[in-house]
Design a protein around this motif. Structure first.
Motif, PDB file in Angstrom:
ATOM      1  N   LYS A  23      44.453  30.506  28.714  1.00  0.00           N
ATOM      2  CA  LYS A  23      44.318  30.580  30.165  1.00  0.00           C
ATOM      3  C   LYS A  23      43.444  29.441  30.673  1.00  0.00           C
ATOM      4  O   LYS A  23      43.779  28.767  31.662  1.00  0.00           O
ATOM      5  N   ALA A  35      46.324  29.374  38.077  1.00  0.00           N
ATOM      6  CA  ALA A  35      45.345  30.291  37.499  1.00  0.00           C
ATOM      7  C   ALA A  35      46.090  31.508  36.954  1.00  0.00           C
ATOM      8  O   ALA A  35      46.479  32.391  37.718  1.00  0.00           O
ATOM      9  N   PRO A  36      46.324  31.573  35.654  1.00  0.00           N
ATOM     10  CA  PRO A  36      47.100  32.674  35.084  1.00  0.00           C
ATOM     11  C   PRO A  36      46.451  34.032  35.322  1.00  0.00           C
ATOM     12  O   PRO A  36      45.230  34.186  35.214  1.00  0.00           O
ATOM     13  N   ASP A  37      47.294  35.001  35.644  1.00  0.00           N
ATOM     14  CA  ASP A  37      46.823  36.378  35.756  1.00  0.00           C
ATOM     15  C   ASP A  37      46.845  37.074  34.408  1.00  0.00           C
ATOM     16  O   ASP A  37      46.079  38.011  34.175  1.00  0.00           O
ATOM     17  N   GLU A  38      47.735  36.605  33.540  1.00  0.00           N
ATOM     18  CA  GLU A  38      47.875  37.250  32.239  1.00  0.00           C
ATOM     19  C   GLU A  38      48.503  36.291  31.254  1.00  0.00           C
ATOM     20  O   GLU A  38      49.350  35.477  31.620  1.00  0.00           O
ATOM     21  N   ARG A  40      50.278  36.426  27.335  1.00  0.00           N
ATOM     22  CA  ARG A  40      50.759  37.318  26.300  1.00  0.00           C
ATOM     23  C   ARG A  40      51.463  36.522  25.214  1.00  0.00           C
ATOM     24  O   ARG A  40      51.960  35.425  25.453  1.00  0.00           O
ATOM     25  N   VAL A  50      52.893  33.088  30.207  1.00  0.00           N
ATOM     26  CA  VAL A  50      51.843  33.020  31.225  1.00  0.00           C
ATOM     27  C   VAL A  50      52.402  33.610  32.511  1.00  0.00           C
ATOM     28  O   VAL A  50      53.446  33.162  32.999  1.00  0.00           O
ATOM     29  N   ARG A  51      51.716  34.607  33.028  1.00  0.00           N
ATOM     30  CA  ARG A  51      52.155  35.216  34.283  1.00  0.00           C
ATOM     31  C   ARG A  51      51.222  34.800  35.404  1.00  0.00           C
ATOM     32  O   ARG A  51      50.003  34.917  35.294  1.00  0.00           O
ATOM     33  N   VAL A  52      51.820  34.313  36.498  1.00  0.00           N
ATOM     34  CA  VAL A  52      51.069  33.977  37.711  1.00  0.00           C
ATOM     35  C   VAL A  52      51.728  34.762  38.833  1.00  0.00           C
ATOM     36  O   VAL A  52      52.803  34.401  39.313  1.00  0.00           O
ATOM     37  N   GLY A  53      51.101  35.851  39.230  1.00  0.00           N
ATOM     38  CA  GLY A  53      51.741  36.743  40.186  1.00  0.00           C
ATOM     39  C   GLY A  53      52.979  37.348  39.560  1.00  0.00           C
ATOM     40  O   GLY A  53      52.913  37.974  38.501  1.00  0.00           O
ATOM     41  N   THR A  54      54.141  37.106  40.173  1.00  0.00           N
ATOM     42  CA  THR A  54      55.402  37.610  39.617  1.00  0.00           C
ATOM     43  C   THR A  54      56.206  36.497  38.940  1.00  0.00           C
ATOM     44  O   THR A  54      57.357  36.717  38.559  1.00  0.00           O
TER      45      THR A  54
END
Length: 232
Positions: A23, A35-38, A40, A50-54
């Motif tokens: 991240k 800015a990654p939210d998650e 995995r 890398v999840r950024v929002g949806t």
């Protein structure tokens, strides 16, 4: 023995990785823009979701190199490796273009050259053609790729006594002139274009063989045009 594919896909291998470091790597490479939210793991070792929002993208363990919409991108330099390779594959020698089937339009000395595959009803084609036609030193090789509805106007321009002038009026002012009814090279142009993956308009080729799909920004187009000169 049947393999439970769904089960295999549902549980990706637990590859050891520092998600916080990945991240941070994404944020560092993009200057904080992303800015990654998650973060995995995926089923592919050393490739991480890398999840950024949806929205999703996939990065390596450094967070710098990413798969974005199917393209491999350097997030730090913004270099699109996939696009660069595609441009290399699709490049052609300018002399290999079917220039005998083009409508040749010369402005001034015509020392800068560009090939333009275009449709009279394509708004973006019209904008590009107007920009090029306004140049004081350019040779435009215009290749008609009309739709069914624009074909009569394209054929009329092709059959006009002054083909270059008629095509220019059609592309810049929407004025269809000429009677049509003569033999044209339009089908030959369409066949050549299809065989080389030209599925949309405008498509441009420059002297170095490079190809641009779609309407480029005028500044980028001018920069390309200024270096598009054929060797004598």
């Amino acid at each position: 023995m049947r393999i439970a594919y769904a089960a295999l896909l549902a549980v990706p291998p637990a590859f050891a990785a520092d998600f916080a470091a990945i991240k941070a790597g994404v944020m560092r490479a993009t200057g904080g823009v992303i800015a990654p939210d998650e973060v995995r793991a995926t089923a592919v070792e050393s490739l991480f979701e890398v999840r950024v929002g949806t929205e999703l993208m996939y990065v390596d363990e450094t967070g710098r190199y990413a798969m974005v919409e199917g393209h491999l991108v350097d997030l730090a330099s913004r270099k699109d490796f996939t696009q660069a390779r595609m441009d290399e594959i699709r490049a052609v020698r300018f002399s290999s273009l079917p220039l005998e089937h083009a409508i040749k339009i010369v402005r001034g000395k015509g020392s800068r050259v560009v090939a333009l595959f275009e449709d009279p009803e394509c708004v973006y084609c019209q904008k590009v053609h107007k920009f090029l036609d306004a140049q004081t030193d350019v040779t435009i090789y215009a290749f008609p790729i009309p739709t069914t509805s624009s074909r009569p106007a394209a054929e009329a321009a092709w059959c006009a006594p002054d083909r270059a002038a008629a095509w220019t009026r059609l592309m810049t002012r929407g004025e269809a002139t000429g009677a049509g009814g003569c033999a044209t090279s339009i089908d030959a142009v369409i066949d050549w274009a299809r065989a080389r993956g030209i599925n949309g308009t405008p498509t441009l080729f420059f002297a170095d063989g490079s190809r641009v799909d779609g309407a480029p920004d005028p500044r980028d187009l001018l920069a390309k045009l200024n270096t598009s000169r054929l060797s004598k």
